[in-house]
Design an enzyme around this catalytic site. Structure first.
Site, short mmCIF file in Angstrom:
data_model
loop_
_atom_site.label_atom_id
_atom_site.label_comp_id
_atom_site.label_asym_id
_atom_site.label_seq_id
_atom_site.Cartn_x
_atom_site.Cartn_y
_atom_site.Cartn_z
N SER A 61 -11.70 1.26 -52.17
CA SER A 61 -11.84 0.53 -53.43
C SER A 61 -11.96 -0.97 -53.20
O SER A 61 -11.46 -1.51 -52.21
CB SER A 61 -10.64 0.81 -54.34
OG SER A 61 -10.51 2.18 -54.57
N1 SAH Z 1 -7.54 4.54 -52.31
C1 SAH Z 1 -8.65 4.96 -51.49
C2 SAH Z 1 -9.75 5.50 -52.37
C3 SAH Z 1 -10.58 6.48 -51.68
S1 SAH Z 1 -11.83 7.21 -52.69
C4 SAH Z 1 -9.17 3.79 -50.69
O1 SAH Z 1 -9.18 2.67 -51.22
O2 SAH Z 1 -9.59 3.98 -49.55
C5 SAH Z 1 -10.96 8.57 -53.42
C6 SAH Z 1 -10.41 9.61 -52.48
O3 SAH Z 1 -9.89 10.67 -53.29
C7 SAH Z 1 -11.39 10.24 -51.54
O4 SAH Z 1 -10.95 10.12 -50.24
C8 SAH Z 1 -11.44 11.71 -51.97
O5 SAH Z 1 -11.63 12.62 -50.92
C9 SAH Z 1 -10.06 11.87 -52.59
N2 SAH Z 1 -9.91 12.99 -53.51
C10 SAH Z 1 -10.77 13.43 -54.47
N3 SAH Z 1 -10.25 14.49 -55.11
C11 SAH Z 1 -9.03 14.72 -54.57
C12 SAH Z 1 -8.00 15.67 -54.81
N4 SAH Z 1 -8.10 16.62 -55.74
N5 SAH Z 1 -6.88 15.60 -54.06
C13 SAH Z 1 -6.74 14.67 -53.10
N6 SAH Z 1 -7.68 13.73 -52.82
C14 SAH Z 1 -8.80 13.76 -53.54
#
Ligand code: SAH
Length: 218
Positions: A61
């Protein structure tokens, strides 16, 4: 490139200048080496005012969004926090600077593994990462003082509400697959939840039982 200077500039121009004021959040953002959470070819861009790809069609993000979501939890220190969507682990590391323990759930094995390695490398010891569908929360460790969801959901998954302490806060993007509204839900009493909209945002989809399906549809 001097990453400490890039980081200081990021905090001044993207965080402080846009009204983020919580001292614990500012200190955490000054400390955590954001470049370590992306591949080395992207290190020079990692303090820019935007998200970046982290592989597996996912993103780290934008710094401002991480700051805003963390501030919205209104942390004092000492809390137990659930994060859904570990991704790169950057938001996890910011939370870990402030609270006593972060429980973070990721559904993609390669991302969970890499985040674990980076968090260990930079000395974040108060983080538990679980590989699973985070739409059902983390029942064994509940309740949580705060829950932060870093992927966009079609609705507020009911398990998150159940897994909040009284006084606990949930920060979650809710809306369509492509764009959402960032919401804060505060649990004032057992059955008393109050919801407010914070801002428009764009997150990758939350995929799972109470989220979106893996393909295009609902
Ligand atoms: N806070 C992270 C955001 C990553 S993007 C950062 O700044 O790096 C969102 C993430 O949510 C992705 O890695 C995706 O694989 C994960 N995600 C999506 N659905 C999910 C679920 N049901 N349970 C766990 N993770 C999930």
């Amino acid at each position: 490139m001097d990453y400490a200077i890039a980081r200081r500039r990021m905090v001044e121009k993207q965080v402080l200048a846009r009204g983020i004021h919580a001292p614990l959040v500012i200190e955490a953002m000054k400390r955590v080496p954001r470049h370590r959470f992306v591949e080395e070819a992207l290190w020079a861009q990692s303090y820019g005012d935007h998200p970046l790809p982290i592989g597996e069609k996912q993103t780290i993000s934008q710094p401002y969004m991480v700051a805003l979501m963390t501030q919205a939890l209104e942390l004092k220190g000492g809390e137990r926090i659930l994060e859904i969507g570990t991704g790169s682990g950057y938001q996890t590391a910011i939370l870990a600077q402030i609270v006593s323990r972060v429980y973070s759930v990721e559904r993609i094995p390669a991302l969970a593994r890499r985040a674990r390695r980076v968090l260990d490398d930079i000395g974040c010891r108060n983080v538990n990462i679980k590989l699973s569908d985070g739409t059902i929360g983390w029942e064994n460790e509940a309740p949580f003082d705060g829950i932060v969801v870093t992927a966009g959901s079609p609705q507020v998954p009911p398990h998150y509400l159940e897994q909040l302490t009284i006084g606990g806060r949930l920060i979650i993007p809710v809306g369509g697959r492509g764009s959402q509204v960032l919401k804060r839900v505060i649990r004032h009493g057992r059955e008393d939840f109050r919801e407010e909209n914070l801002l428009d945002c764009r997150f990758v989809p939350l995929i799972g039982k109470d989220g979106w399906s893996e393909g295009e549809g609902r």
